[in-house]
Design a protein around this motif. Structure first.
Motif, PDB file in Angstrom:
ATOM      1  N   THR A   1      -2.339  14.845   0.978  1.00  0.00           N
ATOM      2  CA  THR A   1      -2.033  13.423   0.808  1.00  0.00           C
ATOM      3  C   THR A   1      -3.123  12.592   1.469  1.00  0.00           C
ATOM      4  OG1 THR A   1       0.339  13.860   0.780  1.00  0.00           O
ATOM      5  CG2 THR A   1      -0.360  11.614   1.269  1.00  0.00           C
ATOM      6  N   THR A   2      -3.635  11.611   0.722  1.00  0.00           N
ATOM      7  CA  THR A   2      -4.747  10.809   1.219  1.00  0.00           C
ATOM      8  C   THR A   2      -4.347   9.352   1.393  1.00  0.00           C
ATOM      9  OG1 THR A   2      -5.542  10.407  -1.021  1.00  0.00           O
ATOM     10  CG2 THR A   2      -6.455  12.305   0.141  1.00  0.00           C
ATOM     11  N   SER A   3      -5.072   8.685   2.250  1.00  0.00           N
ATOM     12  CA  SER A   3      -4.938   7.239   2.407  1.00  0.00           C
ATOM     13  C   SER A   3      -6.308   6.685   2.721  1.00  0.00           C
ATOM     14  CB  SER A   3      -3.940   6.880   3.508  1.00  0.00           C
ATOM     15  OG  SER A   3      -4.345   7.414   4.751  1.00  0.00           O
ATOM     16  N   TYR A   4      -6.548   5.439   2.289  1.00  0.00           N
ATOM     17  CA  TYR A   4      -7.850   4.811   2.425  1.00  0.00           C
ATOM     18  C   TYR A   4      -7.715   3.387   2.932  1.00  0.00           C
ATOM     19  CZ  TYR A   4      -9.556   8.635  -0.506  1.00  0.00           C
ATOM     20  OH  TYR A   4      -9.874   9.868  -1.006  1.00  0.00           O
TER      21      TYR A   4
ATOM     22  N   ALA B   1     -10.470   6.609   6.092  1.00  0.00           N
ATOM     23  CA  ALA B   1      -9.684   7.486   5.228  1.00  0.00           C
ATOM     24  C   ALA B   1      -9.037   8.573   6.059  1.00  0.00           C
ATOM     25  CB  ALA B   1     -10.562   8.114   4.147  1.00  0.00           C
TER      26      ALA B   1
ATOM     27  N   LYS C   1     -11.553   1.771  -0.907  1.00  0.00           N
ATOM     28  CA  LYS C   1     -10.810   2.337  -2.034  1.00  0.00           C
ATOM     29  C   LYS C   1     -11.639   2.279  -3.313  1.00  0.00           C
ATOM     30  CE  LYS C   1      -6.101   1.429  -0.409  1.00  0.00           C
ATOM     31  NZ  LYS C   1      -4.874   0.609  -0.575  1.00  0.00           N
TER      32      LYS C   1
ATOM     33  N   ASP D   1      -8.652  -0.479   2.700  1.00  0.00           N
ATOM     34  CA  ASP D   1      -8.793  -1.295   1.501  1.00  0.00           C
ATOM     35  C   ASP D   1     -10.256  -1.485   1.099  1.00  0.00           C
ATOM     36  OD1 ASP D   1      -5.999  -3.530   2.256  1.00  0.00           O
ATOM     37  OD2 ASP D   1      -6.064  -1.584   1.252  1.00  0.00           O
TER      38      ASP D   1
END
Length: 115
Positions: free
Chosen positions: A55-58, A48, A63, A60
């Motif tokens: 702003t976030t991102s993970y 992550a 999630k 797959d």
């Protein structure tokens, strides 16, 4: 910039853990903070990331189970891990950077999930 990770440990499948990372050192425009992990015999993978704006991102595989958060004033980043699975077992590395992760790295913290 120095990164200090903490909070790993042993937990049963289905349980929760929170790992933390503290940044210190010469002030830089560190925009992105986050976590990678590496399990034995596997390639390092992104878990992550979060920008200073939130702003976030993970990855797959995490999630819906993991949540990253950040306290800019304290220069801390947190990873709340819920519904942990044995395949989450890995060394988790804190990382940060100006435009992306990878400029700076902390020592790893071991997370072990037993079945």
């Amino acid at each position: 910039v120095q990164l200090q990770a903490s909070g790993g440990g042993l937990v049963q499948a289905g349980g929760s853990l929170r790992v933390s990372c503290a940044a210190s050192g010469r002030p830089l425009n560190i925009n992105v903070m986050g976590w990678y992990r590496q399990a034995p015999g596997k390639q390092r993978e992104l878990v992550a990331a979060i920008t200073s704006g939130g702003t976030t991102s993970y990855g797959d595989s995490v999630k819906g189970r993991f949540t990253i958060s950040r306290d800019n004033a304290k220069k801390m980043v947190y990873l709340q891990m819920n519904n942990l699975k044995p395949e989450d077992t890995a060394v988790y590395y804190c990382s940060s950077g100006v435009e992306a992760l990878g400029d700076f790295w902390g020592q790893g913290t071991q997370v072990t999930v037993s079945s």
